[in-house]
Design a protein around this motif. Structure first.
Motif, short mmCIF file in Angstrom:
data_model
loop_
_atom_site.label_atom_id
_atom_site.label_comp_id
_atom_site.label_asym_id
_atom_site.label_seq_id
_atom_site.Cartn_x
_atom_site.Cartn_y
_atom_site.Cartn_z
N GLU A 83 13.42 11.95 13.81
CA GLU A 83 13.13 11.00 14.88
C GLU A 83 14.08 9.81 14.82
N GLU A 84 14.31 9.28 13.63
CA GLU A 84 15.23 8.15 13.48
C GLU A 84 16.64 8.52 13.93
N LYS A 85 17.06 9.72 13.58
CA LYS A 85 18.41 10.16 13.93
C LYS A 85 18.55 10.35 15.44
N LEU A 86 17.52 10.87 16.09
CA LEU A 86 17.57 11.05 17.54
C LEU A 86 17.53 9.71 18.27
N VAL A 87 16.76 8.77 17.76
CA VAL A 87 16.73 7.42 18.35
C VAL A 87 18.12 6.79 18.25
N TRP A 88 18.77 6.97 17.11
CA TRP A 88 20.15 6.48 16.93
C TRP A 88 21.07 7.11 17.96
N LEU A 89 20.94 8.44 18.16
CA LEU A 89 21.79 9.15 19.11
C LEU A 89 21.54 8.67 20.54
N VAL A 90 20.28 8.50 20.89
CA VAL A 90 19.92 8.00 22.23
C VAL A 90 20.56 6.64 22.48
N ARG A 91 20.50 5.77 21.48
CA ARG A 91 21.06 4.42 21.61
C ARG A 91 22.58 4.47 21.77
N LYS A 92 23.24 5.30 20.98
CA LYS A 92 24.70 5.40 21.05
C LYS A 92 25.14 5.98 22.40
N PHE A 93 24.42 6.99 22.87
CA PHE A 93 24.75 7.57 24.18
C PHE A 93 24.56 6.54 25.29
N LYS A 94 23.47 5.81 25.25
CA LYS A 94 23.20 4.80 26.28
C LYS A 94 24.30 3.75 26.31
N LYS A 95 24.71 3.31 25.15
CA LYS A 95 25.78 2.31 25.05
C LYS A 95 27.11 2.88 25.52
N GLY A 96 27.27 4.20 25.38
CA GLY A 96 28.55 4.84 25.69
C GLY A 96 28.64 5.49 27.05
N GLY A 97 27.67 5.24 27.94
CA GLY A 97 27.78 5.77 29.30
C GLY A 97 27.14 7.13 29.51
N PHE A 98 26.34 7.57 28.54
CA PHE A 98 25.65 8.86 28.65
C PHE A 98 24.14 8.67 28.53
N ARG A 99 23.41 9.74 28.77
CA ARG A 99 21.97 9.77 28.52
C ARG A 99 21.62 11.13 27.93
N LEU A 100 20.87 11.12 26.84
CA LEU A 100 20.42 12.37 26.24
C LEU A 100 19.35 12.97 27.15
N ARG A 101 19.57 14.20 27.58
CA ARG A 101 18.66 14.80 28.56
C ARG A 101 17.31 15.15 27.92
#
Length: 205
Positions: free
Chosen positions: A120-138
């Motif tokens: 869960e922590e790793k996915l939250v990290w990924l969601v945050r990085k994608f959001k900052k980088g112009g993407f969204r985790l589907r």
């Protein structure tokens, strides 16, 4: 940008050295774009791809300029011709991704990076990085469309001892939110540890 694929030859002493040390691998790969790096025109990203059984190691390399793989010593790798990579990203575009990264946070008391432990922590990290980088985790049915394919630690020699750096291989589906920002993220990479073969984001239809 350019994408190169290198199939490494394990008979090479240099290959065995580089596989044992990501910093050495980064140094070797950098020879192909050494002049552009000196001029500040390059951002080299790479990833050791997952392979099966007795398959030879494969390295995927992304560069901003055309690499010259003749700079590698003879017998190091079978090099596939570099392919130009200029993605025409669109808002709302749905793409599959692969990312090997170091999901981590800075310890408040020491300032050093510490690995995230739970999925869960790793996915939250990924969601945050994608959001900052112009993407969204589907998401689908309230679940993120992302899987952790590998979760290991790299052992890195430093100051006479070994330090461990977490390396997590994510695969899944993302959505382009901001095409311009997303393109910059592709060029820059995601997260720390770029010289360790981390941060290269690969996209596929």
């Amino acid at each position: 940008m350019w994408i190169s694929k290198l199939k490494l030859d394990l008979r090479s002493k240099a290959v065995r050295r580089d596989l044992a040390s990501p910093y050495e691998m980064h140094r070797t790969l950098s020879r192909a774009v050494s002049q552009a790096l000196k001029e500040g025109k390059e951002r080299l990203l790479w990833r050791l791809e997952p392979t099966r059984g007795t398959e030879p190691p494969v390295v995927l390399v992304q560069t901003l300029t055309l690499p010259d793989w003749d700079a590698l010593e003879k017998g190091y790798a079978e090099v596939y011709p570099p392919k130009p990579f200029q993605p025409a990203l669109r808002e709302g575009q749905i793409l599959r991704f692969r990312l090997r990264a170091n999901p981590s946070k800075r310890a408040r008391d020491r300032g050093e990076r510490i690995a995230l432990k739970t999925r869960e922590e790793k996915l939250v990290w990924l969601v945050r990085k994608f959001k900052k980088g112009g993407f969204r985790l589907r998401e689908e049915g309230g679940q993120y469309l992302a899987a952790i394919r590998q979760d290991t630690f790299l052992e890195i020699p430093k100051a006479g001892h070994l330090i461990q750096v977490q390396a997590v291989l994510f695969e899944g589906v993302l959505v382009v939110v901001d095409p311009a920002k997303a393109l910059e993220t592709l060029k820059r990479g995601i997260g720390p540890g770029k010289a360790l073969g981390l941060g290269l984001l690969s996209l596929h239809p």
